[in-house]
Design a protein around this motif. Structure first.
Motif, PDB file in Angstrom:
ATOM      1  N   PHE A  44       0.805  -1.219   0.000  1.00  0.00           N
ATOM      2  CA  PHE A  44       0.000   0.000   0.000  1.00  0.00           C
ATOM      3  C   PHE A  44       0.844   1.277   0.000  1.00  0.00           C
ATOM      4  CE2 PHE A  44      -3.036  -3.202   1.656  1.00  0.00           C
ATOM      5  CZ  PHE A  44      -3.884  -3.171   0.556  1.00  0.00           C
ATOM      6  N   PRO A  45       1.892   1.380   0.820  1.00  0.00           N
ATOM      7  CA  PRO A  45       2.727   2.593   0.710  1.00  0.00           C
ATOM      8  C   PRO A  45       3.440   2.712  -0.641  1.00  0.00           C
ATOM      9  CG  PRO A  45       3.114   1.504   2.802  1.00  0.00           C
ATOM     10  CD  PRO A  45       2.273   0.586   1.986  1.00  0.00           C
ATOM     11  N   ILE A  46       3.909   1.589  -1.177  1.00  0.00           N
ATOM     12  CA  ILE A  46       4.565   1.634  -2.491  1.00  0.00           C
ATOM     13  C   ILE A  46       3.573   2.087  -3.554  1.00  0.00           C
ATOM     14  CG2 ILE A  46       5.620   0.213  -4.299  1.00  0.00           C
ATOM     15  CD1 ILE A  46       6.892  -1.448  -2.045  1.00  0.00           C
ATOM     16  N   TYR A  47       2.352   1.595  -3.481  1.00  0.00           N
ATOM     17  CA  TYR A  47       1.314   2.012  -4.426  1.00  0.00           C
ATOM     18  C   TYR A  47       1.084   3.515  -4.355  1.00  0.00           C
ATOM     19  CZ  TYR A  47      -3.415   2.921  -6.123  1.00  0.00           C
ATOM     20  OH  TYR A  47      -4.502   3.458  -6.758  1.00  0.00           O
ATOM     21  N   GLU A  48       0.974   4.043  -3.144  1.00  0.00           N
ATOM     22  CA  GLU A  48       0.731   5.476  -2.984  1.00  0.00           C
ATOM     23  C   GLU A  48       1.894   6.304  -3.514  1.00  0.00           C
ATOM     24  OE1 GLU A  48      -2.010   7.051  -2.205  1.00  0.00           O
ATOM     25  OE2 GLU A  48      -3.093   5.193  -1.872  1.00  0.00           O
ATOM     26  N   VAL A  49       3.122   5.863  -3.272  1.00  0.00           N
ATOM     27  CA  VAL A  49       4.291   6.587  -3.766  1.00  0.00           C
ATOM     28  C   VAL A  49       4.324   6.572  -5.291  1.00  0.00           C
ATOM     29  CG1 VAL A  49       6.824   6.533  -3.905  1.00  0.00           C
ATOM     30  CG2 VAL A  49       5.690   6.297  -1.694  1.00  0.00           C
ATOM     31  N   ILE A  50       4.114   5.413  -5.878  1.00  0.00           N
ATOM     32  CA  ILE A  50       4.132   5.307  -7.347  1.00  0.00           C
ATOM     33  C   ILE A  50       3.025   6.167  -7.952  1.00  0.00           C
ATOM     34  CG2 ILE A  50       3.794   3.747  -9.301  1.00  0.00           C
ATOM     35  CD1 ILE A  50       5.137   1.566  -7.629  1.00  0.00           C
ATOM     36  N   LYS A  51       1.843   6.100  -7.368  1.00  0.00           N
ATOM     37  CA  LYS A  51       0.722   6.887  -7.892  1.00  0.00           C
ATOM     38  C   LYS A  51       0.987   8.387  -7.765  1.00  0.00           C
ATOM     39  CE  LYS A  51      -4.283   7.248  -7.715  1.00  0.00           C
ATOM     40  NZ  LYS A  51      -5.498   6.854  -7.032  1.00  0.00           N
ATOM     41  N   THR A  52       1.600   8.799  -6.661  1.00  0.00           N
ATOM     42  CA  THR A  52       1.942  10.210  -6.475  1.00  0.00           C
ATOM     43  C   THR A  52       2.985  10.662  -7.499  1.00  0.00           C
ATOM     44  OG1 THR A  52       1.458  10.055  -4.123  1.00  0.00           O
ATOM     45  CG2 THR A  52       2.817  11.910  -4.824  1.00  0.00           C
ATOM     46  N   VAL A  53       3.980   9.830  -7.744  1.00  0.00           N
ATOM     47  CA  VAL A  53       5.017  10.174  -8.723  1.00  0.00           C
ATOM     48  C   VAL A  53       4.415  10.280 -10.116  1.00  0.00           C
ATOM     49  CG1 VAL A  53       7.106   9.302  -9.869  1.00  0.00           C
ATOM     50  CG2 VAL A  53       6.933   9.255  -7.377  1.00  0.00           C
ATOM     51  N   VAL A  54       3.565   9.324 -10.476  1.00  0.00           N
ATOM     52  CA  VAL A  54       2.917   9.357 -11.796  1.00  0.00           C
ATOM     53  C   VAL A  54       2.014  10.585 -11.913  1.00  0.00           C
ATOM     54  CG1 VAL A  54       1.234   8.172 -13.269  1.00  0.00           C
ATOM     55  CG2 VAL A  54       3.086   6.887 -12.219  1.00  0.00           C
ATOM     56  N   ALA A  55       1.269  10.868 -10.871  1.00  0.00           N
ATOM     57  CA  ALA A  55       0.357  12.014 -10.904  1.00  0.00           C
ATOM     58  C   ALA A  55       1.124  13.326 -11.036  1.00  0.00           C
ATOM     59  CB  ALA A  55      -0.516  12.039  -9.656  1.00  0.00           C
ATOM     60  N   SER A  56       2.244  13.442 -10.334  1.00  0.00           N
ATOM     61  CA  SER A  56       3.000  14.697 -10.397  1.00  0.00           C
ATOM     62  C   SER A  56       3.722  14.872 -11.729  1.00  0.00           C
ATOM     63  CB  SER A  56       3.993  14.783  -9.246  1.00  0.00           C
ATOM     64  OG  SER A  56       4.974  13.775  -9.369  1.00  0.00           O
ATOM     65  N   SER A  57       4.107  13.755 -12.351  1.00  0.00           N
ATOM     66  CA  SER A  57       4.837  13.891 -13.614  1.00  0.00           C
ATOM     67  C   SER A  57       3.912  13.945 -14.833  1.00  0.00           C
ATOM     68  CB  SER A  57       5.831  12.746 -13.776  1.00  0.00           C
ATOM     69  OG  SER A  57       5.140  11.525 -13.932  1.00  0.00           O
ATOM     70  N   GLN A  58       2.744  13.325 -14.762  1.00  0.00           N
ATOM     71  CA  GLN A  58       1.879  13.243 -15.931  1.00  0.00           C
ATOM     72  C   GLN A  58       0.569  14.026 -15.809  1.00  0.00           C
ATOM     73  OE1 GLN A  58       2.718  11.574 -18.810  1.00  0.00           O
ATOM     74  NE2 GLN A  58       4.703  11.216 -17.850  1.00  0.00           N
ATOM     75  N   TYR A  59       0.077  14.211 -14.601  1.00  0.00           N
ATOM     76  CA  TYR A  59      -1.264  14.781 -14.414  1.00  0.00           C
ATOM     77  C   TYR A  59      -1.252  15.996 -13.494  1.00  0.00           C
ATOM     78  CZ  TYR A  59      -2.426  10.371 -16.542  1.00  0.00           C
ATOM     79  OH  TYR A  59      -2.481   9.303 -17.406  1.00  0.00           O
ATOM     80  N   SER A  60      -0.215  16.801 -13.543  1.00  0.00           N
ATOM     81  CA  SER A  60      -0.046  18.037 -12.770  1.00  0.00           C
ATOM     82  C   SER A  60      -0.374  17.878 -11.278  1.00  0.00           C
ATOM     83  CB  SER A  60      -0.839  19.198 -13.379  1.00  0.00           C
ATOM     84  OG  SER A  60      -2.204  18.879 -13.538  1.00  0.00           O
ATOM     85  N   GLY A  61       0.046  16.763 -10.712  1.00  0.00           N
ATOM     86  CA  GLY A  61      -0.062  16.565  -9.282  1.00  0.00           C
ATOM     87  C   GLY A  61      -1.413  16.150  -8.741  1.00  0.00           C
ATOM     88  N   GLU A  62      -2.420  16.059  -9.556  1.00  0.00           N
ATOM     89  CA  GLU A  62      -3.767  15.694  -9.100  1.00  0.00           C
ATOM     90  C   GLU A  62      -3.980  14.181  -9.203  1.00  0.00           C
ATOM     91  OE1 GLU A  62      -6.217  17.574  -7.788  1.00  0.00           O
ATOM     92  OE2 GLU A  62      -4.813  19.252  -7.795  1.00  0.00           O
ATOM     93  N   GLN A  63      -4.031  13.498  -8.049  1.00  0.00           N
ATOM     94  CA  GLN A  63      -4.241  12.055  -8.060  1.00  0.00           C
ATOM     95  C   GLN A  63      -5.641  11.684  -8.525  1.00  0.00           C
ATOM     96  OE1 GLN A  63      -3.153   9.836  -4.639  1.00  0.00           O
ATOM     97  NE2 GLN A  63      -1.055  10.582  -4.614  1.00  0.00           N
ATOM     98  N   LYS A  64      -6.583  12.611  -8.385  1.00  0.00           N
ATOM     99  CA  LYS A  64      -7.958  12.321  -8.815  1.00  0.00           C
ATOM    100  C   LYS A  64      -8.062  12.266 -10.335  1.00  0.00           C
ATOM    101  CE  LYS A  64     -10.115  14.273  -4.737  1.00  0.00           C
ATOM    102  NZ  LYS A  64     -10.994  15.287  -4.194  1.00  0.00           N
ATOM    103  N   GLN A  65      -7.095  12.848 -11.041  1.00  0.00           N
ATOM    104  CA  GLN A  65      -7.120  12.850 -12.495  1.00  0.00           C
ATOM    105  C   GLN A  65      -6.457  11.617 -13.100  1.00  0.00           C
ATOM    106  OE1 GLN A  65      -5.291  16.488 -13.747  1.00  0.00           O
ATOM    107  NE2 GLN A  65      -7.018  17.757 -13.116  1.00  0.00           N
ATOM    108  N   VAL A  66      -5.813  10.816 -12.290  1.00  0.00           N
ATOM    109  CA  VAL A  66      -5.137   9.620 -12.790  1.00  0.00           C
ATOM    110  C   VAL A  66      -6.190   8.609 -13.223  1.00  0.00           C
ATOM    111  CG1 VAL A  66      -3.564   7.741 -12.210  1.00  0.00           C
ATOM    112  CG2 VAL A  66      -3.155  10.013 -11.288  1.00  0.00           C
TER     113      VAL A  66
END
Length: 111
Positions: A44-66
């Motif tokens: 679960f922590p690894i998932y959150e970190v990966i999702k945060t990194v992807v969101a910040s690099s591809q979706y301007s930091g918004e995890q809801k847009q992933v």
């Protein structure tokens, strides 16, 4: 249940199928607990970190847009990483399940 299933797959029958030392049952339970706890504490922590990194690099930091597909891919990667660390515990559990040592203490038939 795992113990009986794995012993059936190995061709055990009779008294080796459901009867085992209570110390072996305890060791199997501890190995299962260690494996499951470690897997959950990692995934679960690894998932959150990966999702945060992807969101910040591809979706301007918004995890809801992933998109859901990207979130699923992040979860898959997190699961693979945590499985790499927990597989030794699963191997230990399987080896303990297949162990049939001579028992001097109390036996347990309730699995």
């Amino acid at each position: 249940v795992d113990m009986v299933k794995q012993r059936r797959q190995m061709g055990y029958s009779g008294r080796h199928l459901a009867s085992t030392c209570s110390s072996t049952v305890k060791a199997v339970c501890m190995a299962t607990f260690a494996r499951d706890s470690l897997h959950n504490c990692l995934q679960f922590p690894i998932y959150e970190v990966i999702k945060t990194v992807v969101a910040s690099s591809q979706y301007s930091g918004e995890q809801k847009q992933v998109p859901a597909v990207v979130s699923a891919a992040c979860g898959g990667v997190a699961g693979m990483v945590s499985a790499a660390f927990t597989t030794p515990f699963d191997l230990l559990k399987t080896r303990l399940n297949l162990m049939t040592p001579p028992c001097k203490g109390p036996r347990s038939t309730a699995l």
